[in-house]
Design a protein around this motif. Sequence first.
Motif, PDB file in Angstrom:
ATOM      1  N   THR A 249       0.894  -1.057   0.082  1.00  0.00           N
ATOM      2  CA  THR A 249      -0.056   0.048   0.013  1.00  0.00           C
ATOM      3  C   THR A 249       0.912   1.184   0.009  1.00  0.00           C
ATOM      4  OG1 THR A 249      -0.158  -0.194   2.328  1.00  0.00           O
ATOM      5  CG2 THR A 249      -2.061  -1.025   1.254  1.00  0.00           C
ATOM      6  N   SER A 250       0.337   2.311  -0.422  1.00  0.00           N
ATOM      7  CA  SER A 250       1.141   3.612  -0.535  1.00  0.00           C
ATOM      8  C   SER A 250       0.260   4.706  -0.481  1.00  0.00           C
ATOM      9  CB  SER A 250       2.114   3.564  -1.989  1.00  0.00           C
ATOM     10  OG  SER A 250       1.212   3.574  -2.748  1.00  0.00           O
ATOM     11  N   TRP A 251       0.703   5.917  -0.065  1.00  0.00           N
ATOM     12  CA  TRP A 251      -0.093   7.225  -0.262  1.00  0.00           C
ATOM     13  C   TRP A 251       0.731   8.075  -0.945  1.00  0.00           C
ATOM     14  CZ3 TRP A 251      -4.999   8.816   0.944  1.00  0.00           C
ATOM     15  CH2 TRP A 251      -5.973   8.124   1.740  1.00  0.00           C
ATOM     16  N   GLU A 252       0.205   9.075  -1.699  1.00  0.00           N
ATOM     17  CA  GLU A 252       0.825  10.195  -2.013  1.00  0.00           C
ATOM     18  C   GLU A 252      -0.268  11.288  -2.514  1.00  0.00           C
ATOM     19  OE1 GLU A 252       2.254   9.720  -6.145  1.00  0.00           O
ATOM     20  OE2 GLU A 252       0.682   8.475  -6.904  1.00  0.00           O
ATOM     21  N   TYR A 290      -5.429  13.246  -2.759  1.00  0.00           N
ATOM     22  CA  TYR A 290      -4.509  12.410  -2.402  1.00  0.00           C
ATOM     23  C   TYR A 290      -4.995  11.186  -3.157  1.00  0.00           C
ATOM     24  CZ  TYR A 290      -2.853  15.570   1.501  1.00  0.00           C
ATOM     25  OH  TYR A 290      -2.431  16.627   2.068  1.00  0.00           O
ATOM     26  N   ARG A 291      -4.038  10.289  -3.094  1.00  0.00           N
ATOM     27  CA  ARG A 291      -4.151   8.975  -3.865  1.00  0.00           C
ATOM     28  C   ARG A 291      -3.694   7.796  -2.996  1.00  0.00           C
ATOM     29  NH1 ARG A 291      -1.618   9.541  -8.271  1.00  0.00           N
ATOM     30  NH2 ARG A 291      -3.456  10.013  -9.731  1.00  0.00           N
ATOM     31  N   CYS A 292      -4.681   6.848  -2.557  1.00  0.00           N
ATOM     32  CA  CYS A 292      -4.196   5.578  -1.779  1.00  0.00           C
ATOM     33  C   CYS A 292      -4.091   4.416  -2.973  1.00  0.00           C
ATOM     34  CB  CYS A 292      -5.356   5.402  -0.933  1.00  0.00           C
ATOM     35  SG  CYS A 292      -5.153   3.765  -0.027  1.00  0.00           S
ATOM     36  N   ALA A 293      -3.059   3.504  -2.870  1.00  0.00           N
ATOM     37  CA  ALA A 293      -2.987   2.481  -3.752  1.00  0.00           C
ATOM     38  C   ALA A 293      -2.571   1.432  -2.803  1.00  0.00           C
ATOM     39  CB  ALA A 293      -1.859   2.874  -4.936  1.00  0.00           C
ATOM     40  N   GLY A 294      -3.231   0.189  -3.702  1.00  0.00           N
ATOM     41  CA  GLY A 294      -2.710  -1.258  -3.044  1.00  0.00           C
ATOM     42  C   GLY A 294      -2.903  -2.174  -4.180  1.00  0.00           C
ATOM     43  N   THR A 295      -2.297  -3.326  -3.787  1.00  0.00           N
ATOM     44  CA  THR A 295      -2.178  -4.455  -4.696  1.00  0.00           C
ATOM     45  C   THR A 295      -2.758  -5.509  -4.380  1.00  0.00           C
ATOM     46  OG1 THR A 295      -0.055  -3.551  -5.513  1.00  0.00           O
ATOM     47  CG2 THR A 295      -0.614  -5.779  -6.209  1.00  0.00           C
ATOM     48  N   ILE A 296      -3.861  -6.058  -5.168  1.00  0.00           N
ATOM     49  CA  ILE A 296      -4.842  -7.328  -5.019  1.00  0.00           C
ATOM     50  C   ILE A 296      -4.746  -8.154  -6.206  1.00  0.00           C
ATOM     51  CG2 ILE A 296      -6.809  -7.964  -4.361  1.00  0.00           C
ATOM     52  CD1 ILE A 296      -5.822  -6.460  -1.952  1.00  0.00           C
ATOM     53  N   ASN A 297      -4.247  -9.414  -5.989  1.00  0.00           N
ATOM     54  CA  ASN A 297      -4.389 -10.251  -6.950  1.00  0.00           C
ATOM     55  C   ASN A 297      -3.369  -9.824  -8.180  1.00  0.00           C
ATOM     56  OD1 ASN A 297      -5.626 -12.092  -5.325  1.00  0.00           O
ATOM     57  ND2 ASN A 297      -7.610 -11.336  -6.450  1.00  0.00           N
ATOM     58  N   GLU A 298      -2.261  -9.228  -7.891  1.00  0.00           N
ATOM     59  CA  GLU A 298      -1.502  -8.624  -8.776  1.00  0.00           C
ATOM     60  C   GLU A 298      -2.004  -7.513  -9.780  1.00  0.00           C
ATOM     61  OE1 GLU A 298       1.622  -9.751  -9.011  1.00  0.00           O
ATOM     62  OE2 GLU A 298       0.915 -11.575  -7.579  1.00  0.00           O
ATOM     63  N   ARG A 300      -3.326  -3.279  -9.179  1.00  0.00           N
ATOM     64  CA  ARG A 300      -2.983  -2.234  -8.531  1.00  0.00           C
ATOM     65  C   ARG A 300      -4.339  -1.466  -8.371  1.00  0.00           C
ATOM     66  NH1 ARG A 300      -1.262   3.275  -9.001  1.00  0.00           N
ATOM     67  NH2 ARG A 300      -0.011   3.909  -7.288  1.00  0.00           N
ATOM     68  N   LEU A 301      -4.982  -1.450  -7.169  1.00  0.00           N
ATOM     69  CA  LEU A 301      -6.144  -0.550  -7.143  1.00  0.00           C
ATOM     70  C   LEU A 301      -5.709   0.761  -6.323  1.00  0.00           C
ATOM     71  CD1 LEU A 301      -8.236  -3.434  -5.479  1.00  0.00           C
ATOM     72  CD2 LEU A 301      -8.091  -2.956  -7.867  1.00  0.00           C
ATOM     73  N   THR A 302      -6.507   1.748  -6.832  1.00  0.00           N
ATOM     74  CA  THR A 302      -6.385   3.173  -6.352  1.00  0.00           C
ATOM     75  C   THR A 302      -7.689   3.701  -6.178  1.00  0.00           C
ATOM     76  OG1 THR A 302      -6.511   4.001  -8.620  1.00  0.00           O
ATOM     77  CG2 THR A 302      -4.268   3.161  -7.808  1.00  0.00           C
ATOM     78  N   ARG A 303      -7.783   4.717  -5.390  1.00  0.00           N
ATOM     79  CA  ARG A 303      -8.698   5.539  -5.025  1.00  0.00           C
ATOM     80  C   ARG A 303      -8.115   7.069  -4.781  1.00  0.00           C
ATOM     81  NH1 ARG A 303     -12.014   3.502  -6.370  1.00  0.00           N
ATOM     82  NH2 ARG A 303     -13.528   2.506  -4.944  1.00  0.00           N
ATOM     83  N   THR A 304      -8.928   7.910  -5.380  1.00  0.00           N
ATOM     84  CA  THR A 304      -8.235   9.611  -5.113  1.00  0.00           C
ATOM     85  C   THR A 304      -9.488  10.129  -4.204  1.00  0.00           C
ATOM     86  OG1 THR A 304      -9.263  10.282  -7.183  1.00  0.00           O
ATOM     87  CG2 THR A 304      -7.117   9.605  -7.225  1.00  0.00           C
ATOM     88  N   MET A 305      -8.923  10.988  -3.533  1.00  0.00           N
ATOM     89  CA  MET A 305      -9.881  11.968  -2.700  1.00  0.00           C
ATOM     90  C   MET A 305      -9.371  13.310  -2.421  1.00  0.00           C
ATOM     91  SD  MET A 305      -9.181   9.759   0.740  1.00  0.00           S
ATOM     92  CE  MET A 305      -8.685   8.496  -0.038  1.00  0.00           C
ATOM     93  N   GLN A 306     -10.166  14.395  -2.323  1.00  0.00           N
ATOM     94  CA  GLN A 306      -9.934  15.755  -2.143  1.00  0.00           C
ATOM     95  C   GLN A 306     -10.078  16.269  -0.908  1.00  0.00           C
ATOM     96  OE1 GLN A 306      -8.904  17.561  -4.871  1.00  0.00           O
ATOM     97  NE2 GLN A 306      -8.680  19.485  -4.065  1.00  0.00           N
ATOM     98  N   LEU A 307      -8.777  16.768  -0.151  1.00  0.00           N
ATOM     99  CA  LEU A 307      -9.012  17.357   1.210  1.00  0.00           C
ATOM    100  C   LEU A 307      -9.248  18.710   1.149  1.00  0.00           C
ATOM    101  CD1 LEU A 307      -8.724  17.207   4.184  1.00  0.00           C
ATOM    102  CD2 LEU A 307      -6.290  17.524   3.953  1.00  0.00           C
ATOM    103  N   VAL A 308     -10.516  19.221   1.550  1.00  0.00           N
ATOM    104  CA  VAL A 308     -10.782  20.549   1.601  1.00  0.00           C
ATOM    105  C   VAL A 308     -10.392  21.129   2.824  1.00  0.00           C
ATOM    106  CG1 VAL A 308     -12.673  22.199   1.101  1.00  0.00           C
ATOM    107  CG2 VAL A 308     -12.437  20.167  -0.331  1.00  0.00           C
ATOM    108  N   VAL A 309      -9.838  22.282   3.017  1.00  0.00           N
ATOM    109  CA  VAL A 309      -9.533  22.808   4.347  1.00  0.00           C
ATOM    110  C   VAL A 309     -10.264  24.070   4.719  1.00  0.00           C
ATOM    111  CG1 VAL A 309      -7.617  23.727   5.960  1.00  0.00           C
ATOM    112  CG2 VAL A 309      -7.140  21.796   4.272  1.00  0.00           C
TER     113      VAL A 309
END
Length: 472
Positions: A249-252, A290-298, A300-309
């Motif tokens: 998993t990774s975040w960027e 921001y983007r979260c990523a993870g590897t499932i069954n070879e 790469r699944l990702t999901r993006t979200m917007q942080l509003v301050v």
Amino acid sequence: MFMKGFIFGMMSFLVTGAQCEVTEVLTEVGSQAVLPCKCSPLQCSTSLIIWSKDKGGTIWRKERSGLQYWGSSFVGKAGARVQCPHAQFDKGNCNLHINTVTESDGGLYTCKVLYGNKFEENQVWLRVVQVSISPSAPVWGDDVSITCRVNPWPTEASVSWMLNNRQYKARNRIFSNGKQSFVKEIVTEKVLGNWTCVIDIKKEWQFTTALFVRGIIKPPKDNTMVYAAVGSAVTLPCVFSAGLSPKTTSWEKVGVGKPIDLNISNRPSFSPWDQSLIINEVELKDQGKYRCAGTINEKRLTRTMQLVVAKIVQATRKGFVMLTCQLTDISQDIEYEWVPAKYNLNGPLSVGQIQKGQTFVMEEKWDEVTCRYYGNQGLLGNVTFHNQVMSAQSKEQSKERSHNTGTIVGLSFLLLILLLVLAQMFKNYQRRKRIFQYPALETIVHTISNEREEKERRTQTKKVTTPQEEFY
């Protein structure tokens, strides 16, 4: 059986008043099917009633005497799956009930009712429908098939598809082979939800199944908005399906290009499928995608979200303090409301009248004011402004209380020393008072004291002269 069938056939040929109606009944696998058949309300109980299936023989029969017989194909260990309730005879119904319908139950059924020299005949097409998804729980990006299988297949009917109560228009992805209609898709956000097979045979029949997906389930879609106030903590969600543990998993932060270092302090739990990110104290610079990523069954699944301050900007105009509630992203329709509050040192919190709008005129009587902001889905978040006048008064009161506390501690310490000195003086006084009661003892004590002092002087004199004598 052959003779009974032959005799019934001859009687059918000889009697008059025969009628034949064909009805369509569609039902799902595992449910109950009710096949309609009409009879005379006055003669149903005393009539001969036979239900048969094309190429399947008799499946249920009631003699005029009331005796019932069942076909072996519809009788199992749990008992007969077919019945014709007597209670419905008074209403002129000889309907056949088939429980726990299987795919093989589909076919043409015939109901014959014989009373006197007349008989009535009804035919029913029972079509068994099964809507399924393969694989049943796909992962994001997998190929998936949604199938509508009908036995027997309605050759003169039209079959179409709906997705989430809207017509599915991708005709190039719909296929049919004479037994079933199926859709081939790739699992994305666009194909999630309820798939409905629509079969039009004289009337419209609908059968629905839901497409669920394994992968990142929270947030449920990309570009989800997450709101937080400056200085508060916020959790950026990235939760996989329960039991689905990503290998890596990774975040960027999108646009920065530098991965975010994950550690225990910014992880909400030790669950392998919860890879959410915690920002303990939000700053204005944290806003963005921001983007979260993870590897499932070879894969790469990702999901993006917007942080509003969110923050409150203070400005002075014509002697008034104007407060403005600002968000770093206002792409959604936002509504604002202000809730002023007063804190009494010796009393409860009092709340002022709620006001609408993005700006608010701050009065000195309020200790703080909270800006709440709403979107189409309801309350999104809030941010609070503290009145600086109140803050200054609080600091002065705090300093005054601190100064008073120091003074009290100092006075207490001096009082303690004074008490100790007085106690020692009292003890000395008592000792001298006891000695003065015996004059001879006083003289002895005085003499001993003088001798002790003389002896100490001689010892000191000897220690001083001895090194000089050794030198000479």
